[in-house]
Design an enzyme around this catalytic site. Structure first.
Site, PDB file in Angstrom:
ATOM      1  N   HIS A   1       9.192  -3.643   3.436  1.00  0.00           N
ATOM      2  CA  HIS A   1       8.762  -3.883   2.051  1.00  0.00           C
ATOM      3  C   HIS A   1       9.972  -4.171   1.151  1.00  0.00           C
ATOM      4  O   HIS A   1       9.932  -5.069   0.301  1.00  0.00           O
ATOM      5  CB  HIS A   1       8.061  -2.646   1.474  1.00  0.00           C
ATOM      6  CG  HIS A   1       6.830  -2.224   2.209  1.00  0.00           C
ATOM      7  ND1 HIS A   1       6.780  -1.074   2.969  1.00  0.00           N
ATOM      8  CD2 HIS A   1       5.600  -2.784   2.280  1.00  0.00           C
ATOM      9  CE1 HIS A   1       5.569  -0.946   3.478  1.00  0.00           C
ATOM     10  NE2 HIS A   1       4.827  -1.972   3.081  1.00  0.00           N
TER      11      HIS A   1
ATOM     12  N   ARG B   1       2.525   2.865   9.654  1.00  0.00           N
ATOM     13  CA  ARG B   1       1.751   3.637  10.626  1.00  0.00           C
ATOM     14  C   ARG B   1       2.615   4.182  11.767  1.00  0.00           C
ATOM     15  O   ARG B   1       2.128   4.989  12.557  1.00  0.00           O
ATOM     16  CB  ARG B   1       0.605   2.799  11.193  1.00  0.00           C
ATOM     17  CG  ARG B   1      -0.500   2.544  10.179  1.00  0.00           C
ATOM     18  CD  ARG B   1      -1.734   1.921  10.804  1.00  0.00           C
ATOM     19  NE  ARG B   1      -2.855   1.904   9.898  1.00  0.00           N
ATOM     20  CZ  ARG B   1      -3.240   0.848   9.174  1.00  0.00           C
ATOM     21  NH1 ARG B   1      -2.566  -0.285   9.239  1.00  0.00           N
ATOM     22  NH2 ARG B   1      -4.295   0.925   8.375  1.00  0.00           N
TER      23      ARG B   1
ATOM     24  N   SER C   1       6.604  -0.271  10.388  1.00  0.00           N
ATOM     25  CA  SER C   1       5.223  -0.180   9.919  1.00  0.00           C
ATOM     26  C   SER C   1       5.019   1.210   9.345  1.00  0.00           C
ATOM     27  O   SER C   1       5.548   2.194   9.889  1.00  0.00           O
ATOM     28  CB  SER C   1       4.255  -0.385  11.094  1.00  0.00           C
ATOM     29  OG  SER C   1       2.968   0.100  10.758  1.00  0.00           O
TER      30      SER C   1
ATOM     31  N   MET D   1       0.849  -1.201   0.000  1.00  0.00           N
ATOM     32  CA  MET D   1       0.000   0.000   0.000  1.00  0.00           C
ATOM     33  C   MET D   1       0.887   1.255   0.000  1.00  0.00           C
ATOM     34  O   MET D   1       0.426   2.345   0.329  1.00  0.00           O
ATOM     35  CB  MET D   1      -0.948  -0.008   1.197  1.00  0.00           C
ATOM     36  CG  MET D   1      -1.918  -1.180   1.141  1.00  0.00           C
ATOM     37  SD  MET D   1      -3.473  -0.897   1.993  1.00  0.00           S
ATOM     38  CE  MET D   1      -2.898  -0.578   3.651  1.00  0.00           C
TER      39      MET D   1
END
Ligand code: PAF
Length: 277
Positions: A34, A184, A182, A27
């Site tokens: 990633h 976030r 993360s 995303m």
């Protein structure tokens, strides 16, 4: 590196890539977790395809879809530096065209843990992953262990719907202080960022206890409850000690298991987990 924004472009670029093809769906707002997946894909495949799509279907109405961090230019640069051959960056209509209404239901496995706190989340994940698998047609697809339940759900999706794709799970990438990477984490203030250490610290304590011979799941869950309870900025959403394949809660760790937790720190909800084998 080629960048496709439409399905037609994706098909054109994908069609000439040598196989096997490794696929890393994301995303965006990429971090080293990633990129570690892209590097894993790079060594095992002749071509690597990535995707960047913030999938509205996996966010609840009160979740952070609109605010989800985005930086596509930086993402594309990082993917190119990592040796990715093709990136699919669709807009919403390329994935969910007008009139779209068919979705994937994952059953009870998607209703517990993250699914209990985020109703519909795994149906949304499974739907977009199925669409991306059909479009990209990879040989292997790469997911991070940090989203342990997502890995279980995607493996089940592939088995149940007979996708001819191998699912590869890459290890969780952590900051030096143990906090799992993360997208976030960007929401955390500096004091919240320190409080976030409690998640991985509690999992390390569980690991120590398990390595010392503890098999009682109530005791292992209790370690997490106590350590998160001692952190004033953290509020435990759930802690689970579950069978690693079915995610059924265990009373005793007598088979491969996953310890997982979700914690609210301020307005940020963080998850982490540890496999017990
Ligand atoms: O893990 C994620 O980033 C997402 O859930 C995924 C797999 C890309 C599907 O939107």
């Amino acid at each position: 590196m080629n960048v496709a924004t439409t399905v037609a472009e994706l098909r054109r670029f994908r069609g000439v890539l040598p196989e096997p093809i490794g696929f890393v769906p994301t995303m965006g707002y990429l971090h080293d977790g990633h990129l570690a997946l892209a590097r894993l894909a790079r060594v095992a495949n002749r071509s690597v395809v990535g995707s960047i799509f913030v999938n509205p279907l996996q966010f609840g109405p009160r979740e952070d879809f609109a605010a989800y961090p985005r930086d596509p230019e930086r993402d594309l640069r990082l993917l190119e530096e990592t040796g990715v051959d093709l990136v699919f960056v669709p807009d919403g209509a390329a994935i969910y065209p007008a009139g779209f209404s068919s979705t994937v239901a994952v059953g009870p496995i998607g209703e517990r843990l993250e699914g209990a706190s985020r109703p519909g989340h795994f149906g949304g994940v499974a739907t977009v992953v199925a669409i991306l698998f059909n479009l990209v047609q990879p040989t292997r697809a790469y997911f991070g262990q940090k989203d342990a339940q997502q890995c279980v759900v995607v493996k089940k999706l592939v088995r149940d719907l007979a996708f001819p794709i191998e699912i590869v799970v890459g290890p969780t990438v952590r900051e030096p202080d143990g906090v799992a990477l993360s997208s976030r984490n960007v929401y955390l203030s500096s004091t919240e960022r320190i409080a976030a250490r409690a998640l991985s610290a509690s999992l390390r304590k569980v690991r120590q206890s398990y390595d010392g011979g503890e098999r009682d799941a109530v005791v292992l869950r209790g370690i997490v409850r106590a350590m998160i309870g001692a952190e004033s900025l953290a509020e435990l959403d759930y802690v689970s000690v579950a069978d690693a394949v079915t995610l059924d809660e265990l009373t005793s760790v007598d088979r491969p298991a996953v310890v997982s937790l979700a914690v609210r720190i301020g307005r940020t909800r963080l998850i982490d987990n540890e496999n017990l084998l």
